[in-house]
Design an enzyme around this catalytic site. Structure first.
Site: not given
Ligand code: CP
Ligand code: NVA
Length: 302
Positions: A103, A130, A133, A221, A261, A289
């Site tokens: 990340r 991402h 996700q 988001d 998310c 996930r």
């Protein structure tokens, strides 16, 4: 040849379908207590330059359930934090672990790490994308609406990293995305142009009601991604008309679902009423996930 997963477009349409099918199987097996240690003796090194709840826990738990092991690595405690080059870190980690999840603050760091690693690298969020996700989101949409082809998603809010992966994913899924953002925070023109050239189905508008009209999925988001905390007051003001609330939801198709998310700023980008409503699938999204990343790990490492 090692395979990386840096962008949602690092897999083909067919690979995506296989991955989702495998994830569903793993989900069902886990429900009845079956765990097959297909990744025994494999280790995932996880570098987190930014905070995480879901990504860290799902990858760590996923590796454990597959019979492998995960290492949480904070760059501040690594020589990386004292200036060791990413390329040198990549070469050294390649001698110890089986794959790396990172990340990162900047997408070019992810690329550099992958370029100099002999082992698969997974993008666990960068400023550009991402992709993990969006894998979970596709699985969730397919679970709830029984298909992705022709599904209309309204993305309401910031044209950010998650939004970019969603736009690109339409090339693989046949979904259509309408993004509603304040013009200043719309997805990058170059990204949209590139995506359209590759066959993405995306339209960018300014009016959230326009995007939400007849949508199958309303997705949002945070307005303040990690690293943008200093802009909180300005962003909050500009984005307030883009709140996902009951009024906006009433524009969508009957039976539409709402997705986020997470983490959410409740009553900013999404109201309590909506995130806690029957239309909300945010907890399934988070759970998925785990399943979809297990399928991904098996694909890259198995
Ligand atoms: N959605 C997501 O990636 O959450 P975390 O930041 O908690 O990992
Ligand atoms: N867009 C958000 C996603 C967090 C999972 C961020 O980058 O912080």
């Amino acid at each position: 040849m090692k395979k990386d997963f840096l962008s949602i477009l690092d897999i083909s349409r067919e690979e995506l379908a296989n991955l989702i099918a495998h994830a569903r199987k793993l989900k069902e097996e886990r429900r009845v207590g079956i765990h097959t240690p297909v990744l025994a003796h494999k280790t995932l090194g996880m570098i987190f330059e930014k905070s995480s709840t879901r990504t860290r826990i799902s990858f760590e738990t996923g590796m454990f359930e597959l019979g492998g092991h995960a290492l949480f690595l904070n760059p501040k405690d690594m020589q990386l934090g004292r200036g060791e080059a990413i390329r040198d870190t990549a070469r050294v980690m390649s001698r110890f672990v089986s794959a790396i999840m990172i990340r990162a603050n900047r997408h070019d760091e992810v690329i550099e790490l992958a370029t100099h690693s002999d082992i698969p690298v997974i993008n666990g969020l960068s400023d550009r994308e991402h992709p993990c996700q969006i894998l979970a989101d596709i699985m969730t949409i397919d679970e709830r609406l029984f298909r992705t082809e022709g599904i209309r998603v309204a993305w309401i809010g910031d044209g950010n990293n998650v939004c970019t992966s969603l736009i690109l994913s339409t090339i693989l899924t046949g979904m259509e995305v309408v993004v509603a953002s304040p013009p200043e925070f719309a997805p990058g023109k170059e990204i949209v142009a590139e995506a359209l050239k590759m066959g993405a189905r995306v339209r960018v508008v300014a009016d959230p009601m326009d995007a939400a009209t007849d949508a199958d999925v309303i997705m949002t988001d945070t307005w303040i991604s990690m690293g943008q905390e200093e802009e909180v007051d300005r962003r909050r003001k500009i984005f307030m008309p883009y709140q996902v609330n009951a009024g906006l939801m009433s524009m969508a198709k009957p039976g539409a679902i709402v997705m986020h998310c997470l983490p959410a700023h409740r009553n900013w980008e999404i109201t309590d009423e909506v995130i806690d409503s029957k239309a909300s699938v945010v907890w399934d999204q988070a759970e998925n996930r785990l399943h979809v990343q297990k399928a991904l790990l098996v694909r890259l490492l198995g």
